[in-house]
Write a protein that holds these residues in place. Structure first.
Motif, PDB file in Angstrom:
ATOM      1  N   ILE A   4       0.847  -1.192   0.000  1.00  0.00           N
ATOM      2  CA  ILE A   4       0.000   0.000   0.000  1.00  0.00           C
ATOM      3  C   ILE A   4       0.882   1.241   0.000  1.00  0.00           C
ATOM      4  CG2 ILE A   4      -1.805   1.250   1.241  1.00  0.00           C
ATOM      5  CD1 ILE A   4      -2.686  -1.452   2.409  1.00  0.00           C
ATOM      6  N   GLU A   5       0.796   2.021  -1.068  1.00  0.00           N
ATOM      7  CA  GLU A   5       1.576   3.245  -1.206  1.00  0.00           C
ATOM      8  C   GLU A   5       0.626   4.431  -1.179  1.00  0.00           C
ATOM      9  OE1 GLU A   5       5.302   4.664  -3.874  1.00  0.00           O
ATOM     10  OE2 GLU A   5       3.512   4.071  -4.999  1.00  0.00           O
ATOM     11  N   ILE A   6       0.906   5.381  -0.295  1.00  0.00           N
ATOM     12  CA  ILE A   6       0.033   6.531  -0.099  1.00  0.00           C
ATOM     13  C   ILE A   6       0.796   7.800  -0.485  1.00  0.00           C
ATOM     14  CG2 ILE A   6      -1.319   7.834   1.580  1.00  0.00           C
ATOM     15  CD1 ILE A   6      -1.506   5.212   3.213  1.00  0.00           C
ATOM     16  N   VAL A  55       2.882  -0.719   4.310  1.00  0.00           N
ATOM     17  CA  VAL A  55       2.297   0.600   4.058  1.00  0.00           C
ATOM     18  C   VAL A  55       3.443   1.607   4.033  1.00  0.00           C
ATOM     19  CG1 VAL A  55       0.726   2.390   4.879  1.00  0.00           C
ATOM     20  CG2 VAL A  55       0.145  -0.024   5.235  1.00  0.00           C
ATOM     21  N   PHE A  57       4.697   5.776   2.427  1.00  0.00           N
ATOM     22  CA  PHE A  57       4.196   7.076   1.998  1.00  0.00           C
ATOM     23  C   PHE A  57       5.168   7.731   1.024  1.00  0.00           C
ATOM     24  CE2 PHE A  57       2.214   6.043   5.935  1.00  0.00           C
ATOM     25  CZ  PHE A  57       0.945   6.571   5.868  1.00  0.00           C
ATOM     26  N   VAL A  80      -3.936   6.692  -3.201  1.00  0.00           N
ATOM     27  CA  VAL A  80      -3.496   5.427  -2.621  1.00  0.00           C
ATOM     28  C   VAL A  80      -3.491   4.338  -3.693  1.00  0.00           C
ATOM     29  CG1 VAL A  80      -3.901   3.720  -0.798  1.00  0.00           C
ATOM     30  CG2 VAL A  80      -4.568   6.118  -0.443  1.00  0.00           C
ATOM     31  N   VAL A 100      -8.689   1.603   4.257  1.00  0.00           N
ATOM     32  CA  VAL A 100      -7.957   2.826   3.929  1.00  0.00           C
ATOM     33  C   VAL A 100      -8.854   4.049   4.101  1.00  0.00           C
ATOM     34  CG1 VAL A 100      -6.750   4.079   2.105  1.00  0.00           C
ATOM     35  CG2 VAL A 100      -6.406   1.603   2.352  1.00  0.00           C
ATOM     36  N   ILE A 122      -8.459   5.759  -4.180  1.00  0.00           N
ATOM     37  CA  ILE A 122      -7.929   4.490  -3.677  1.00  0.00           C
ATOM     38  C   ILE A 122      -8.042   3.485  -4.807  1.00  0.00           C
ATOM     39  CG2 ILE A 122      -8.088   2.711  -1.905  1.00  0.00           C
ATOM     40  CD1 ILE A 122      -9.650   4.752  -0.183  1.00  0.00           C
TER      41      ILE A 122
END
Length: 214
Positions: A4-6, A55, A57, A80, A100, A122
């Motif tokens: 998961i890249e935010i 996760v 960022f 996301v 999310v 997302i």
């Protein structure tokens, strides 16, 4: 496997913000969030699943939308990308995006931010079999599941007490309540329960069973 890249505008979130968002998402996925607790998860499977869930960022500079540069006073746009095996995508899209979205809602509430729409994306991305790099090696969704559930399956024959009306998913160890929504497979006079179609289909392929679908 959850990657998961935010992405958010540079400087919009603090280290504490990022830690809180990551913690909220992870607790949802791992079944420890009180609002979304997952019952009957095998600890042997979770020991493998935790380090396979990531996760992270990304701060982006010069963030601009159709109205021009984004305002530092408004709720920061958030983008996301959730990467999973393609075979899992349909099953996992709704619950994972929900985790999310809940994490972002908590962040917004903490800051008093009001989103106007179009500023939270997302996206669930599926990786095709053979293009998944499990431990750096080309792998399939079944390979990922086999690796994640290896410890559970090694002790499966030890026997476990289950509540009445509950079956044990033989792939991952999830407890499955036998009701009209249960995902099952009938084989050799036995009804086998599964947490998701992905586990059912992987089990069937592993054991040479043909899955009958409506």
């Amino acid at each position: 496997m959850f990657l998961i890249e935010i992405a958010h505008p540079s400087g919009a979130l603090t280290d504490d913000d990022r830690a809180a968002v990551a913690r909220s998402i992870i607790s949802g996925l791992m079944g420890t969030d009180e609002e979304a607790a997952i019952e009957g998860v095998a600890e042997e499977t979770m020991r493998r699943a935790r380090p396979m869930t990531h996760v992270a960022f990304r701060e982006l500079t010069g963030w601009t939308n159709g109205n021009g540069p984004v305002s530092a006073e408004a709720a920061p746009p958030i983008w996301v990308t959730i990467t999973v095996p393609e075979a899992w995508r349909d099953d996992m899209a709704r619950p994972t995006t929900g985790f999310v979205r809940r994490a972002v809602r908590r962040l917004d509430n903490d800051h008093g931010w009001q989103r106007t729409g179009g500023d939270l994306w997302i996206n669930m991305v599926g990786v095709a079999d053979g293009s998944i790099g499990l431990n750096g090696k080309p792998s399939t969704a079944d390979d990922v599941l086999e690796y994640m559930t290896e410890e559970f399956r090694a002790v499966l024959d030890a026997g476990r007490e289950l509540p009445e009306g509950v079956l044990l998913d033989p792939m991952c160890g999830m407890q499955v309540r036998l009701d009209r929504n249960a995902i099952t497979l009938d084989h050799d006079g036995e009804t086998i329960g599964f947490c998701a179609p992905g586990c059912r289909d992987a089990y069937a392929r592993r054991n040479g069973i043909t899955v009958q679908t409506a």
